[in-house]
Write a protein that holds these residues in place. Sequence first.
Motif, PDB file in Angstrom:
ATOM      1  N   ASP A  90       4.222   3.840  -4.398  1.00 49.65           N
ATOM      2  CA  ASP A  90       4.829   5.172  -4.307  1.00 49.65           C
ATOM      3  C   ASP A  90       5.276   5.510  -2.885  1.00 49.65           C
ATOM      4  OD1 ASP A  90       4.479   5.664  -7.041  1.00 49.65           O
ATOM      5  OD2 ASP A  90       2.462   6.469  -6.726  1.00 49.65           O
ATOM      6  N   HIS A  91       6.003   4.614  -2.264  1.00 48.30           N
ATOM      7  CA  HIS A  91       6.560   4.808  -0.922  1.00 48.30           C
ATOM      8  C   HIS A  91       5.485   4.958   0.149  1.00 48.30           C
ATOM      9  CE1 HIS A  91      10.541   5.272  -2.701  1.00 48.30           C
ATOM     10  NE2 HIS A  91       9.936   5.968  -3.631  1.00 48.30           N
ATOM     11  N   LYS A  92       4.294   4.424  -0.094  1.00 48.05           N
ATOM     12  CA  LYS A  92       3.209   4.504   0.879  1.00 48.05           C
ATOM     13  C   LYS A  92       2.681   3.103   1.173  1.00 48.05           C
ATOM     14  CE  LYS A  92      -1.242   6.626   1.870  1.00 48.05           C
ATOM     15  NZ  LYS A  92      -2.316   7.505   1.392  1.00 48.05           N
ATOM     16  N   ILE A  93       2.680   2.770   2.467  1.00 46.58           N
ATOM     17  CA  ILE A  93       2.087   1.521   2.931  1.00 46.58           C
ATOM     18  C   ILE A  93       0.656   1.833   3.335  1.00 46.58           C
ATOM     19  CG2 ILE A  93       2.137  -0.266   4.713  1.00 46.58           C
ATOM     20  CD1 ILE A  93       5.185   0.336   4.972  1.00 46.58           C
ATOM     21  N   THR A  94      -0.284   1.116   2.757  1.00 50.62           N
ATOM     22  CA  THR A  94      -1.689   1.309   3.101  1.00 50.62           C
ATOM     23  C   THR A  94      -2.268  -0.014   3.574  1.00 50.62           C
ATOM     24  OG1 THR A  94      -1.904   3.024   1.412  1.00 50.62           O
ATOM     25  CG2 THR A  94      -3.944   2.088   2.276  1.00 50.62           C
ATOM     26  N   ILE A  95      -2.851   0.020   4.771  1.00 52.06           N
ATOM     27  CA  ILE A  95      -3.518  -1.142   5.346  1.00 52.06           C
ATOM     28  C   ILE A  95      -5.014  -0.844   5.340  1.00 52.06           C
ATOM     29  CG2 ILE A  95      -3.731  -2.650   7.366  1.00 52.06           C
ATOM     30  CD1 ILE A  95      -0.863  -2.571   6.203  1.00 52.06           C
ATOM     31  N   GLY A  96      -5.798  -1.759   4.807  1.00 51.20           N
ATOM     32  CA  GLY A  96      -7.237  -1.582   4.764  1.00 51.20           C
ATOM     33  C   GLY A  96      -7.947  -2.435   5.797  1.00 51.20           C
ATOM     34  N   LEU A  97      -8.877  -1.809   6.524  1.00 46.98           N
ATOM     35  CA  LEU A  97      -9.722  -2.502   7.497  1.00 46.98           C
ATOM     36  C   LEU A  97     -11.180  -2.315   7.100  1.00 46.98           C
ATOM     37  CD1 LEU A  97      -7.127  -1.747   9.426  1.00 46.98           C
ATOM     38  CD2 LEU A  97      -8.737  -2.305  11.198  1.00 46.98           C
ATOM     39  N   SER A  98     -11.980  -3.320   7.366  1.00 49.30           N
ATOM     40  CA  SER A  98     -13.407  -3.236   7.082  1.00 49.30           C
ATOM     41  C   SER A  98     -14.107  -2.350   8.110  1.00 49.30           C
ATOM     42  CB  SER A  98     -14.038  -4.631   7.109  1.00 49.30           C
ATOM     43  OG  SER A  98     -14.076  -5.124   8.440  1.00 49.30           O
ATOM     44  N   ALA A  99     -15.305  -1.927   7.780  1.00 50.70           N
ATOM     45  CA  ALA A  99     -16.110  -1.115   8.701  1.00 50.70           C
ATOM     46  C   ALA A  99     -16.385  -1.881   9.991  1.00 50.70           C
ATOM     47  CB  ALA A  99     -17.417  -0.704   8.030  1.00 50.70           C
TER      48      ALA A  99
END
Length: 116
Positions: free
Chosen positions: A57-66
């Motif tokens: 939905d037009h959103k780039i999400t990058i996930g990082l660990s704790a």
Amino acid sequence: MKIRIKDNTVRLRLTMSEIDRLGTEGEVSGRTEFIQQPLVYSIVHTDTEALIASFVDHKITIGLSAVMIKELVQTDRIGFEGQSGKVKLLVEKDFACIDNTVEDQSDNFPNPNLKC
């Protein structure tokens, strides 16, 4: 937060306050307002060990660990790189530019290549 996209590489640079917010809130976002719909880009805390990315939905999400977030907040670690599918990911601290720029750099990290 700055985003740079070139082909299959996404690079995000975070200022000092954004790194602090990522450490305390577990998320930091930016957005660009296009005419029809904004492009949103976020870095969020995830339970995965590696960098991950999604585009929904037009959103780039990058996930990082704790562990990665803690290293960015508490150490001199500059950043992390990884691969999510075909996309190369870079998340790093934003350093002040050495050359002259009109951009406000007051919240950037001191550039280690500047000799004071």
